[in-house]
Design a protein around this motif. Structure first.
Motif, PDB file in Angstrom:
ATOM      1  N   TYR A 270       3.310 -25.480 -10.235  1.00 39.10           N
ATOM      2  CA  TYR A 270       4.426 -24.567 -10.010  1.00 39.10           C
ATOM      3  C   TYR A 270       3.980 -23.311  -9.269  1.00 39.10           C
ATOM      4  CZ  TYR A 270       7.135 -27.319 -13.388  1.00 39.10           C
ATOM      5  OH  TYR A 270       7.794 -28.323 -14.046  1.00 39.10           O
ATOM      6  N   PHE A 271       2.878 -22.732  -9.708  1.00 33.94           N
ATOM      7  CA  PHE A 271       2.441 -21.494  -9.075  1.00 33.94           C
ATOM      8  C   PHE A 271       1.960 -21.755  -7.649  1.00 33.94           C
ATOM      9  CE2 PHE A 271      -0.350 -17.785  -8.385  1.00 33.94           C
ATOM     10  CZ  PHE A 271       0.561 -16.786  -8.694  1.00 33.94           C
ATOM     11  N   GLY A 272       1.269 -22.867  -7.437  1.00 35.37           N
ATOM     12  CA  GLY A 272       0.844 -23.217  -6.073  1.00 35.37           C
ATOM     13  C   GLY A 272       2.025 -23.427  -5.147  1.00 35.37           C
ATOM     14  N   LEU A 273       3.085 -24.044  -5.661  1.00 36.92           N
ATOM     15  CA  LEU A 273       4.295 -24.245  -4.861  1.00 36.92           C
ATOM     16  C   LEU A 273       4.882 -22.916  -4.424  1.00 36.92           C
ATOM     17  CD1 LEU A 273       6.721 -25.902  -3.796  1.00 36.92           C
ATOM     18  CD2 LEU A 273       7.678 -25.790  -6.112  1.00 36.92           C
ATOM     19  N   PHE A 274       5.030 -21.984  -5.353  1.00 30.06           N
ATOM     20  CA  PHE A 274       5.613 -20.691  -5.006  1.00 30.06           C
ATOM     21  C   PHE A 274       4.725 -19.920  -4.038  1.00 30.06           C
ATOM     22  CE2 PHE A 274       6.242 -16.121  -5.876  1.00 30.06           C
ATOM     23  CZ  PHE A 274       7.562 -16.020  -5.488  1.00 30.06           C
ATOM     24  N   VAL A 391       3.068 -36.544   3.455  1.00 33.35           N
ATOM     25  CA  VAL A 391       3.110 -35.086   3.397  1.00 33.35           C
ATOM     26  C   VAL A 391       3.269 -34.490   4.790  1.00 33.35           C
ATOM     27  CG1 VAL A 391       1.777 -33.026   2.794  1.00 33.35           C
ATOM     28  CG2 VAL A 391       1.787 -34.996   1.257  1.00 33.35           C
ATOM     29  N   SER A 392       2.566 -35.038   5.779  1.00 36.29           N
ATOM     30  CA  SER A 392       2.660 -34.495   7.135  1.00 36.29           C
ATOM     31  C   SER A 392       4.057 -34.677   7.711  1.00 36.29           C
ATOM     32  CB  SER A 392       1.624 -35.159   8.048  1.00 36.29           C
ATOM     33  OG  SER A 392       1.902 -36.545   8.211  1.00 36.29           O
ATOM     34  N   ALA A 414       7.352 -31.287   0.469  1.00 36.61           N
ATOM     35  CA  ALA A 414       6.167 -32.024   0.915  1.00 36.61           C
ATOM     36  C   ALA A 414       4.913 -31.516   0.214  1.00 36.61           C
ATOM     37  CB  ALA A 414       6.019 -31.912   2.427  1.00 36.61           C
ATOM     38  N   PHE A 415       4.827 -30.191   0.044  1.00 36.23           N
ATOM     39  CA  PHE A 415       3.650 -29.610  -0.594  1.00 36.23           C
ATOM     40  C   PHE A 415       3.553 -30.013  -2.059  1.00 36.23           C
ATOM     41  CE2 PHE A 415       1.438 -26.175  -2.836  1.00 36.23           C
ATOM     42  CZ  PHE A 415       0.242 -26.173  -2.138  1.00 36.23           C
ATOM     43  N   VAL A 416       4.682 -30.176  -2.734  1.00 36.01           N
ATOM     44  CA  VAL A 416       4.655 -30.615  -4.131  1.00 36.01           C
ATOM     45  C   VAL A 416       3.902 -31.938  -4.249  1.00 36.01           C
ATOM     46  CG1 VAL A 416       6.121 -31.616  -5.917  1.00 36.01           C
ATOM     47  CG2 VAL A 416       6.669 -29.388  -5.006  1.00 36.01           C
ATOM     48  N   ILE A 417       4.214 -32.877  -3.359  1.00 36.66           N
ATOM     49  CA  ILE A 417       3.528 -34.169  -3.400  1.00 36.66           C
ATOM     50  C   ILE A 417       2.054 -34.003  -3.049  1.00 36.66           C
ATOM     51  CG2 ILE A 417       3.403 -36.458  -2.335  1.00 36.66           C
ATOM     52  CD1 ILE A 417       6.410 -36.396  -2.024  1.00 36.66           C
ATOM     53  N   GLY A 418       1.765 -33.246  -1.991  1.00 36.13           N
ATOM     54  CA  GLY A 418       0.389 -33.070  -1.561  1.00 36.13           C
ATOM     55  C   GLY A 418      -0.478 -32.398  -2.609  1.00 36.13           C
ATOM     56  N   LEU A 419       0.037 -31.319  -3.221  1.00 35.73           N
ATOM     57  CA  LEU A 419      -0.746 -30.604  -4.232  1.00 35.73           C
ATOM     58  C   LEU A 419      -0.939 -31.463  -5.471  1.00 35.73           C
ATOM     59  CD1 LEU A 419      -2.165 -28.053  -5.177  1.00 35.73           C
ATOM     60  CD2 LEU A 419       0.048 -27.154  -5.937  1.00 35.73           C
ATOM     61  N   GLY A 436      -3.266 -33.299 -16.635  1.00 31.29           N
ATOM     62  CA  GLY A 436      -2.464 -34.438 -17.062  1.00 31.29           C
ATOM     63  C   GLY A 436      -1.367 -34.826 -16.100  1.00 31.29           C
ATOM     64  N   LEU A 437      -1.460 -34.458 -14.836  1.00 30.62           N
ATOM     65  CA  LEU A 437      -0.417 -34.803 -13.887  1.00 30.62           C
ATOM     66  C   LEU A 437      -0.479 -36.285 -13.522  1.00 30.62           C
ATOM     67  CD1 LEU A 437      -0.396 -31.788 -11.391  1.00 30.62           C
ATOM     68  CD2 LEU A 437       1.228 -32.289 -13.212  1.00 30.62           C
ATOM     69  N   THR A 438       0.656 -36.824 -13.077  1.00 26.45           N
ATOM     70  CA  THR A 438       0.726 -38.215 -12.638  1.00 26.45           C
ATOM     71  C   THR A 438       0.572 -38.296 -11.126  1.00 26.45           C
ATOM     72  OG1 THR A 438       3.137 -38.081 -12.472  1.00 26.45           O
ATOM     73  CG2 THR A 438       2.211 -38.882 -14.546  1.00 26.45           C
ATOM     74  N   THR A 439       0.052 -39.419 -10.657  1.00 24.62           N
ATOM     75  CA  THR A 439      -0.077 -39.646  -9.225  1.00 24.62           C
ATOM     76  C   THR A 439       1.271 -40.103  -8.679  1.00 24.62           C
ATOM     77  OG1 THR A 439      -2.304 -40.445  -9.690  1.00 24.62           O
ATOM     78  CG2 THR A 439      -1.484 -40.754  -7.462  1.00 24.62           C
ATOM     79  N   PRO A 440       1.856 -39.390  -7.709  1.00 28.25           N
ATOM     80  CA  PRO A 440       3.197 -39.730  -7.221  1.00 28.25           C
ATOM     81  C   PRO A 440       3.305 -41.182  -6.772  1.00 28.25           C
ATOM     82  CG  PRO A 440       2.509 -37.609  -6.354  1.00 28.25           C
ATOM     83  CD  PRO A 440       1.314 -38.193  -7.059  1.00 28.25           C
ATOM     84  N   PHE A 441       4.344 -41.876  -7.262  1.00 29.47           N
ATOM     85  CA  PHE A 441       4.709 -43.249  -6.914  1.00 29.47           C
ATOM     86  C   PHE A 441       3.762 -44.298  -7.503  1.00 29.47           C
ATOM     87  CE2 PHE A 441       6.327 -40.695  -3.329  1.00 29.47           C
ATOM     88  CZ  PHE A 441       7.674 -40.972  -3.444  1.00 29.47           C
ATOM     89  N   LEU A 442       2.524 -43.945  -7.813  1.00 29.53           N
ATOM     90  CA  LEU A 442       1.558 -44.937  -8.277  1.00 29.53           C
ATOM     91  C   LEU A 442       1.513 -45.045  -9.797  1.00 29.53           C
ATOM     92  CD1 LEU A 442      -1.541 -44.319  -5.952  1.00 29.53           C
ATOM     93  CD2 LEU A 442       0.046 -46.245  -5.875  1.00 29.53           C
TER      94      LEU A 442
END
Length: 472
Positions: A270-274, A391-392, A414-419, A436-442
């Motif tokens: 969240y903080f990286g996104l902002f 992401v690109s 896009a950055f949410v997925i990349g980060l 504990g984050l999940t890998t998007p789509f996988l």
């Protein structure tokens, strides 16, 4: 008489210029008319390749682990292929100039994830609807239907800017839900789940989309005051104290998530996104300096005051220390994942032929090491390449947007997925502490699938709105 009525050289040049301009406009219109069909045809071609790759992975898993082919999982996977085809048809009707690359890339990533989860189910002796792969297929179907509905309903994404404060309220409610007595659930020490009967959901996955909409809408209106006003210190213009309010509020929110929900990864996300979105909006390096400083202060405070943060840092730094390896909540999972990827080597053991199941949470938190063992370093590089493409494309859509809201929302999503990919891959490879984050789509998880397919739908809608700007 003929000499007097002949056009002057200036008139001839003007006429020729007009003819050239008219021809260019005509050509542009002709290309504009043809371009949507070409985009959708390219998308369909790439979708076929994605179906072949995902279906082939399922067959190879069965041949490697079972030495036979079971048609039932393949039929369910084919049903998901029909839903992606339906999404493609909807794009032909309501978003004809949407990006042609995003949907196939998301499809192949989702398909590879299902194949690997199915492979781990086989190793664990799970079948039917008790198997995680069956639930993953069901959640993928729901997520695809939600994505189709989002594309049909949201015809103009700029309308979302009007509801930025509603999005903020929704995000805060979603973040608070796991702390509500009766519905909140604690899994592996993190209170990020809500449960109603047998169903469980992680509302923070949807909160990241609501926060991206709020940040984009807020920064669109506050951009000037945040980027122009301030005092220079050592060549860097710092904002006024009263303009620091938004970043301090978001920082405090992320620290509350870290302390009360014990979720390190989500707070960093969240903080990286902002931080990235405010930098894109203002172009001021001072925001990055302040943001990194706040992260450092928060990280040090969390390390000395929160025991689980200390354990994760120790497991990261001293992973191969026998005492840390054997401790409760130590580095056993990290080391098993590293050994699994090492066992895969360059080309992997082959789908269905490795032992990824001996690593805890191999189908969720550690699905990257599971894929690394059976597909090898080559397979992991290919998967990371797919994420890089996804992401690109999103970043390109954002920067080609005609207005600030489109730019900020596209880059933010896009950055949410990349980060998220960076945090997960960095954790399992010991580049950074494990979260504990999940890998998007996988990774296995219905809430993650739902959120990421909704991001895909919004990016497709955004890309359709910036048509004629060179997006292929």
């Amino acid at each position: 008489m003929s000499d007097q009525t002949a056009p002057s050289p200036q008139a001839q040049n003007a006429l020729q210029t007009g003819i050239v301009q008219l021809r260019d406009v005509t050509e542009a219109i002709r290309v504009r008319i043809r371009n949507p069909a070409k985009l959708r045809n390219l998308e369909l071609f790439l979708l076929v390749i994605a179906w072949v790759l995902a279906g082939g992975a399922m067959v190879l898993v069965q041949l490697g682990a079972l030495q036979r082919v079971d048609l039932f999982p393949l039929q369910l996977a084919a049903g998901l292929g029909v839903l992606t085809l339906a999404l493609h048809i909807v794009l032909r009707i309501v978003a004809r100039e949407a990006d042609a690359i995003i949907l196939p890339v998301a499809t192949v990533l989702n398909g590879l994830g299902i194949a690997m989860i199915y492979r781990i189910d086989i190793a664990d002796g799970l079948s039917g609807w008790d198997a995680a792969s069956m639930r993953q297929i069901a959640w993928t179907g729901i997520a695809l239907l939600v994505a189709i509905a989002a594309i049909v309903v949201v015809r103009n994404h700029r309308v979302l800017a009007r509801y930025r404060y509603v999005a903020m309220a929704i995000a805060f409610i979603l973040l608070l839900l796991p702390l509500m007595p009766g519905i909140g659930r604690t899994v592996n020490g993190a209170t990020v789940w809500i449960g109603v009967g047998p169903l469980s959901f992680q509302p923070g996955e949807l909160a990241k989309i609501a926060l991206a909409i709020f940040f984009a809408g807020y920064l669109m209106t506050a951009r000037d005051s945040l980027s122009v006003v301030g005092r220079k210190v050592l060549g860097v213009r710092f904002p006024r104290l009263r303009d620091l309010g938004p970043i301090l509020v978001v920082w405090a929110m992320c620290m509350l998530v870290l302390v009360f929900q014990r979720d390190l990864g989500t707070s960093v996300l969240y903080f990286g996104l902002f931080l990235v979105m405010i930098y894109i909006a203002t172009g001021r390096r001072s925001w990055m300096v302040i943001g990194v400083g706040l992260v450092a202060v928060g990280g040090v405070a969390a390390y000395f005051s929160l025991g689980y943060v200390q354990r994760r840092v120790h497991a990261w730094i001293h992973a191969f220390d026998p005492a840390v390896y054997e401790a409760q909540g130590g580095s056993f999972q990290i080391v098993q994942g590293v050994f699994g990827m090492g066992h895969g080597g360059l080309l992997g053991t082959g789908l269905g032929l490795g032992r990824p199941d001996i690593t805890p949470y191999a189908n969720s938190d550690y699905i990257i090491p599971s894929l690394g063992e059976e597909l090898g370093l080559t397979g992991i590089v290919a998967i990371l390449g797919l994420y890089l493409i996804l992401v690109s494309r999103g970043v390109r859509i954002g920067f080609q947007g005609p207005d600030d809201f489109t730019k900020l929302l596209g880059v933010g999503l896009a950055f949410v997925i990349g980060l998220q990919v960076f945090i997960v891959v960095g954790g399992v490879t010991r580049l950074i502490p494990l979260t504990g984050l999940t890998t998007p789509f996988l990774a296995a998880g219905g809430s993650s699938l739902l959120a990421n397919w909704l991001i895909v739908a919004l990016l497709l809608r955004l890309s359709d709105s910036v048509r004629g700007r060179g997006i292929v």
